[in-house]
Design an enzyme around this catalytic site. Structure first.
Site, PDB file in Angstrom:
ATOM      1  N   HIS A  38      11.873  -0.139  10.300  1.00  0.00           N
ATOM      2  CA  HIS A  38      12.622  -1.143   9.557  1.00  0.00           C
ATOM      3  C   HIS A  38      12.759  -2.379  10.441  1.00  0.00           C
ATOM      4  O   HIS A  38      12.165  -2.449  11.539  1.00  0.00           O
ATOM      5  CB  HIS A  38      13.975  -0.593   9.120  1.00  0.00           C
ATOM      6  N   ASP A  39      13.545  -3.352   9.989  1.00  0.00           N
ATOM      7  CA  ASP A  39      13.652  -4.609  10.726  1.00  0.00           C
ATOM      8  C   ASP A  39      14.257  -4.425  12.110  1.00  0.00           C
ATOM      9  O   ASP A  39      14.007  -5.241  13.014  1.00  0.00           O
ATOM     10  CB  ASP A  39      14.475  -5.623   9.929  1.00  0.00           C
ATOM     11  N   HIS A  41      13.502  -1.954  14.145  1.00  0.00           N
ATOM     12  CA  HIS A  41      12.344  -1.639  14.990  1.00  0.00           C
ATOM     13  C   HIS A  41      11.516  -2.892  15.265  1.00  0.00           C
ATOM     14  O   HIS A  41      11.014  -3.095  16.378  1.00  0.00           O
ATOM     15  CB  HIS A  41      11.454  -0.588  14.313  1.00  0.00           C
ATOM     16  N   GLN A  65      14.437  17.462  19.382  1.00  0.00           N
ATOM     17  CA  GLN A  65      15.770  16.859  19.318  1.00  0.00           C
ATOM     18  C   GLN A  65      16.479  17.153  18.009  1.00  0.00           C
ATOM     19  O   GLN A  65      17.564  16.636  17.754  1.00  0.00           O
ATOM     20  CB  GLN A  65      15.685  15.351  19.566  1.00  0.00           C
ATOM     21  N   GLU A 153      20.305  -0.638  20.883  1.00  0.00           N
ATOM     22  CA  GLU A 153      21.661  -0.300  21.298  1.00  0.00           C
ATOM     23  C   GLU A 153      22.413   0.531  20.265  1.00  0.00           C
ATOM     24  O   GLU A 153      23.468   1.073  20.578  1.00  0.00           O
ATOM     25  CB  GLU A 153      22.455  -1.577  21.591  1.00  0.00           C
ATOM     26  N   VAL A 181      20.537  -4.346  14.980  1.00  0.00           N
ATOM     27  CA  VAL A 181      20.252  -5.206  13.835  1.00  0.00           C
ATOM     28  C   VAL A 181      20.986  -4.624  12.628  1.00  0.00           C
ATOM     29  O   VAL A 181      20.921  -3.414  12.362  1.00  0.00           O
ATOM     30  CB  VAL A 181      18.745  -5.299  13.563  1.00  0.00           C
ATOM     31  N   MET A 189      21.154  -0.967  10.783  1.00  0.00           N
ATOM     32  CA  MET A 189      19.904  -0.482  10.215  1.00  0.00           C
ATOM     33  C   MET A 189      19.517   0.842  10.852  1.00  0.00           C
ATOM     34  O   MET A 189      19.603   1.028  12.060  1.00  0.00           O
ATOM     35  CB  MET A 189      18.789  -1.505  10.421  1.00  0.00           C
ATOM     36  N   SER A 191      16.776   4.472   9.960  1.00  0.00           N
ATOM     37  CA  SER A 191      15.834   5.143   9.070  1.00  0.00           C
ATOM     38  C   SER A 191      16.548   6.106   8.137  1.00  0.00           C
ATOM     39  O   SER A 191      16.078   6.367   7.022  1.00  0.00           O
ATOM     40  CB  SER A 191      14.774   5.888   9.894  1.00  0.00           C
TER      41      SER A 191
END
Length: 283
Positions: A38-39, A41, A65, A153, A181, A189, A191
């Site tokens: 997404h934005d 990334h 994980q 972050e 973001v 944002m 996933s």
């Protein structure tokens, strides 16, 4: 017109590609991802391009994980869209190994991080998580040997764990954090945001609002416990099941008694329906 990045899926092919890059004495930056880009990334890729001449993006959904009860099987996978986004950003190389390549038969070595990995935040609710993250990121760092590695972050404890690991193990990579973001309403944002129902999506920005309100109270000199309790109440009243909502030292993630104890970060994890969301902000 965008150019297509080189796509490699085996370690020998990766080494050949990287040998060609290093022969030109080009600096490299790695952006580790699990795909479903997404934005947020894209912002990591753009930061990587500012830091290095060549940018490598890894796409690998890492099974180690995920706990058995978690969403490894259903985790969003959007390969064609991901490649298109990375081509538009003129990424140089996509490292896309499969599980057998990363964890071949007989694989028996794990990295077990301590320090920020045992801060009592994500590790309290997902005790398997940081061992899996550290192991796969350690492999990515040794496979790619980048000069820089870019992490968001939003996964703040993960950023601290990976930074500490790279330093402790002398891996020769500088880990760089990139700001979170957000959507226009403040939701970070992720996933996993695709899991939210339309109604849940309207509620989700409460996490950001609660953090901002608690941070404002702390900056105004309010008592730490009272400021954090107010934010936690806002979150639970909105319908979340709260895992944690805490103010911690921004570097060590150690508990603090007041904002005078050092740079402060507010971190939150909460479930809304079937979706678990995490976020954080600086105070």
């Amino acid at each position: 017109m965008s150019r297509n990045p080189m796509i490699v899926r085996t370690v020998p092919a990766l080494r050949r590609a990287l040998d060609g890059i290093r022969a030109k004495k080009a600096t490299t930056a790695l952006v580790p991802t699990m795909g479903a880009l997404h934005d947020g990334h894209v912002s990591l890729v753009r930061l990587a391009k500012r830091r290095a001449r060549k940018v490598i993006v890894s796409i690998f959904v890492n099974p180690t994980q995920f706990a058995p009860s978690e969403d490894f099987g259903s985790y969003p996978r959007t390969w064609k869209a991901d490649v298109a986004k990375l081509a538009a950003e003129e990424v140089d190389l996509i490292w896309n190994p499969d599980v057998k390549t990363m964890y071949p038969d007989g694989f028996a070595t794990r990295i077990v991080p301590e320090g920020p990995a045992t801060a009592g935040l994500e590790d309290r609710f997902r005790p398997h998580f940081f061992g899996g993250v550290a192991t796969v990121v350690g492999k990515l760092f040794t496979q790619v040997r980048p000069d820089f590695a870019i992490f968001g972050e939003k996964d703040f404890q993960q950023l601290r764990v990976v930074t500490r690991m790279a330093r402790d193990l002398d891996l020769g990579v500088k880990v760089i954090g990139s700001r979170t973001v957000r959507e226009r309403d403040g939701l970070a944002m992720s996933s996993r945001n695709v899991y939210l129902s339309p109604e849940e999506r309207l509620t989700a920005p409460v996490l950001y609002r609660a953090m901002k309100e608690s941070a404002a109270r702390l900056r105004a000199g309010d008592d730490l416990a009272a400021a954090m309790a107010g934010g936690a109440a806002l979150i639970t009243t909105a319908g979340f099941i709260l895992d944690y909502f805490e103010a911690r030292h921004a570097e060590t993630l150690a508990p603090i008694a007041s904002v005078k104890d050092g740079p402060v970060r507010i971190l939150v994890a909460a479930r809304l329906g079937k979706t678990r969301l995490i976020d954080n902000i600086a105070v």
